[in-house]
Design a protein around this motif. Structure first.
Motif, mmCIF file in Angstrom:
data_model
loop_
_atom_site.group_PDB
_atom_site.id
_atom_site.type_symbol
_atom_site.label_atom_id
_atom_site.label_comp_id
_atom_site.label_asym_id
_atom_site.label_seq_id
_atom_site.Cartn_x
_atom_site.Cartn_y
_atom_site.Cartn_z
ATOM 1 N N ILE A 181 44.899 16.925 49.241
ATOM 2 C CA ILE A 181 46.249 17.190 48.736
ATOM 3 C C ILE A 181 47.103 15.956 49.020
ATOM 4 C CG2 ILE A 181 48.322 18.609 48.960
ATOM 5 C CD1 ILE A 181 46.633 20.825 50.077
ATOM 6 N N ASP A 182 47.864 15.512 48.014
ATOM 7 C CA ASP A 182 48.860 14.460 48.211
ATOM 8 C C ASP A 182 50.200 15.128 48.461
ATOM 9 O OD1 ASP A 182 47.065 12.332 47.746
ATOM 10 O OD2 ASP A 182 47.277 12.584 45.587
ATOM 11 N N VAL A 183 50.874 14.727 49.546
ATOM 12 C CA VAL A 183 52.173 15.296 49.908
ATOM 13 C C VAL A 183 53.177 14.150 50.018
ATOM 14 C CG1 VAL A 183 53.443 16.676 51.586
ATOM 15 C CG2 VAL A 183 51.021 17.115 51.215
ATOM 16 N N LYS A 184 54.356 14.352 49.414
ATOM 17 C CA LYS A 184 55.394 13.323 49.404
ATOM 18 C C LYS A 184 56.666 13.859 50.034
ATOM 19 C CE LYS A 184 57.810 10.168 46.343
ATOM 20 N NZ LYS A 184 57.982 9.695 44.968
ATOM 21 N N ALA A 185 57.301 13.049 50.876
ATOM 22 C CA ALA A 185 58.575 13.414 51.504
ATOM 23 C C ALA A 185 59.718 12.819 50.691
ATOM 24 C CB ALA A 185 58.627 12.897 52.934
ATOM 25 N N ILE A 186 60.647 13.679 50.263
ATOM 26 C CA ILE A 186 61.852 13.249 49.553
ATOM 27 C C ILE A 186 63.010 13.439 50.536
ATOM 28 C CG2 ILE A 186 63.310 13.588 47.532
ATOM 29 C CD1 ILE A 186 60.424 12.824 46.816
ATOM 30 N N ALA A 187 63.617 12.340 50.948
ATOM 31 C CA ALA A 187 64.670 12.400 51.969
ATOM 32 C C ALA A 187 65.995 11.899 51.399
ATOM 33 C CB ALA A 187 64.272 11.572 53.189
ATOM 34 N N SER A 188 67.091 12.464 51.922
ATOM 35 C CA SER A 188 68.431 12.007 51.569
ATOM 36 C C SER A 188 69.314 12.147 52.800
ATOM 37 C CB SER A 188 68.990 12.815 50.393
ATOM 38 O OG SER A 188 69.089 14.178 50.742
ATOM 39 N N GLY A 189 70.448 11.432 52.785
ATOM 40 C CA GLY A 189 71.348 11.448 53.934
ATOM 41 C C GLY A 189 70.974 10.338 54.898
ATOM 42 N N GLY A 190 71.783 10.152 55.916
ATOM 43 C CA GLY A 190 71.495 9.095 56.879
ATOM 44 C C GLY A 190 71.490 7.731 56.200
ATOM 45 N N ASP A 191 70.814 6.782 56.813
ATOM 46 C CA ASP A 191 70.698 5.422 56.273
ATOM 47 C C ASP A 191 69.281 5.246 55.750
ATOM 48 O OD1 ASP A 191 70.570 2.739 55.703
ATOM 49 O OD2 ASP A 191 71.427 2.076 57.606
ATOM 50 N N SER A 192 69.117 5.343 54.431
ATOM 51 C CA SER A 192 67.773 5.323 53.842
ATOM 52 C C SER A 192 67.040 4.006 54.064
ATOM 53 C CB SER A 192 67.847 5.635 52.348
ATOM 54 O OG SER A 192 68.597 4.646 51.676
ATOM 55 N N THR A 193 67.765 2.921 54.372
ATOM 56 C CA THR A 193 67.089 1.640 54.616
ATOM 57 C C THR A 193 66.408 1.616 55.978
ATOM 58 O OG1 THR A 193 69.072 0.621 55.562
ATOM 59 C CG2 THR A 193 68.750 0.420 53.167
ATOM 60 N N LYS A 194 66.710 2.596 56.831
ATOM 61 C CA LYS A 194 66.123 2.631 58.177
ATOM 62 C C LYS A 194 65.241 3.851 58.423
ATOM 63 C CE LYS A 194 69.936 0.047 60.188
ATOM 64 N NZ LYS A 194 71.029 0.060 61.146
ATOM 65 N N TYR A 195 64.870 4.566 57.341
ATOM 66 C CA TYR A 195 64.050 5.768 57.503
ATOM 67 C C TYR A 195 62.730 5.452 58.193
ATOM 68 C CZ TYR A 195 66.852 8.726 54.325
ATOM 69 O OH TYR A 195 67.842 9.461 53.741
ATOM 70 N N LYS A 196 62.362 6.332 59.110
ATOM 71 C CA LYS A 196 61.033 6.317 59.727
ATOM 72 C C LYS A 196 60.442 7.706 59.531
ATOM 73 C CE LYS A 196 61.716 2.636 62.929
ATOM 74 N NZ LYS A 196 61.889 2.179 64.263
ATOM 75 N N TYR A 197 59.195 7.751 59.077
ATOM 76 C CA TYR A 197 58.512 9.010 58.778
ATOM 77 C C TYR A 197 57.475 9.271 59.851
ATOM 78 C CZ TYR A 197 60.653 8.396 54.215
ATOM 79 O OH TYR A 197 61.560 8.230 53.196
ATOM 80 N N GLU A 198 57.574 10.430 60.491
ATOM 81 C CA GLU A 198 56.612 10.828 61.527
ATOM 82 C C GLU A 198 55.894 12.088 61.039
ATOM 83 O OE1 GLU A 198 58.581 11.176 65.349
ATOM 84 O OE2 GLU A 198 59.986 9.598 64.751
ATOM 85 N N TRP A 199 54.634 11.923 60.619
ATOM 86 C CA TRP A 199 53.824 13.033 60.117
ATOM 87 C C TRP A 199 53.057 13.679 61.249
ATOM 88 C CZ3 TRP A 199 54.106 14.623 55.089
ATOM 89 C CH2 TRP A 199 54.714 13.747 54.180
ATOM 90 N N GLY A 229 67.535 6.489 63.313
ATOM 91 C CA GLY A 229 68.080 5.916 64.540
ATOM 92 C C GLY A 229 69.504 6.321 64.835
ATOM 93 N N ASN A 230 70.164 7.047 63.914
ATOM 94 C CA ASN A 230 71.550 7.420 64.132
ATOM 95 C C ASN A 230 71.837 8.860 63.697
ATOM 96 O OD1 ASN A 230 74.288 6.978 64.826
ATOM 97 N ND2 ASN A 230 74.782 6.565 62.700
ATOM 98 N N ALA A 231 71.474 9.202 62.496
ATOM 99 C CA ALA A 231 71.803 10.519 61.937
ATOM 100 C C ALA A 231 70.932 11.615 62.550
ATOM 101 C CB ALA A 231 71.607 10.501 60.419
ATOM 102 N N ILE A 232 71.346 12.845 62.325
ATOM 103 C CA ILE A 232 70.556 13.994 62.760
ATOM 104 C C ILE A 232 69.252 13.974 61.967
ATOM 105 C CG2 ILE A 232 70.451 16.514 62.825
ATOM 106 C CD1 ILE A 232 73.567 16.431 62.960
#
Length: 186
Positions: free
Chosen positions: A52-70, A97-100
């Motif tokens: 299965i391929d699973v994709k995370a769609i995120a919004s909010g916070g600072d998208s240039t600093k997103y870190k994904y922890e699976w 690093g900043n947002a909830i």
């Protein structure tokens, strides 16, 4: 997230009918909007041995600093491939690093592959019969199948080699059937 400006303009008259105008403004920045995450996949049920391929769609916070922890991998990726051996789930946590942080969970079902009866040979003049498979409830297809629900097969409609497919929940198994040639065929 972003910079915002609020302006307020107000006018009033005093008791002597003189007009006064007031205006004020405030500029502020919001840098910690919560991150919202939705996990997407084209399917949530697979057969054992598939992925299965699973994709995370995120919004909010600072998208240039997103870190994904699976849950199942330590790779910092927006999407991942899971090849599970049993039903379960995966979870992703997205931080900047900043947002909830944002979380989402994706549940998937792994289906056991169906098993048809052994390959068989039939006489052209044999009576129609029902093929067997486990688990029951799937659909049969192929040359000679007269009833897709019961697996009824008519040898008179399928002499020679036929590949009969049994499908349930997206999983398949193939039954090979050889029907002997009619004795008067020339």
């Amino acid at each position: 997230n972003g910079s915002y400006r609020i302006e307020h303009k107000h006018g009033y008259r005093d008791f002597c009918d003189s007009a006064y105008f007031l205006s004020s403004s405030l500029t502020f920045s919001v840098r910690n909007c919560p991150i919202i995450v939705d996990l997407e996949s084209s399917e949530d049920s697979i057969c054992l041995g598939e992925c299965i391929d699973v994709k995370a769609i995120a919004s909010g916070g600072d998208s240039t600093k997103y870190k994904y922890e699976w849950l199942h991998t330590n790779k910092n990726l927006t999407s991942t491939t899971i090849c599970p051996k049993k039903s379960g789930y995966t979870t992703v946590k997205v931080t900047d690093g900043n947002a909830i942080p944002g979380f989402d969970t994706f549940y998937f079902v792994v289906l056991a592959p169906p098993k048809t009866q052994s390959d068989t040979q039939l006489c052209y003049y044999a009576d129609p019969l029902n093929f067997k498979a486990s688990p029951q409830g799937g659909n049969w297809s192929g040359r000679g199948i007269e009833n897709s629900k019961t697996g009824q097969f008519n040898p008179r409609k399928a002499w020679g080699n036929s590949a009969i497919v049994y499908k349930i929940g997206g999983c398949t198994d193939t039954l090979n059937v050889f029907v002997s040639r009619p004795y008067n065929y020339e």
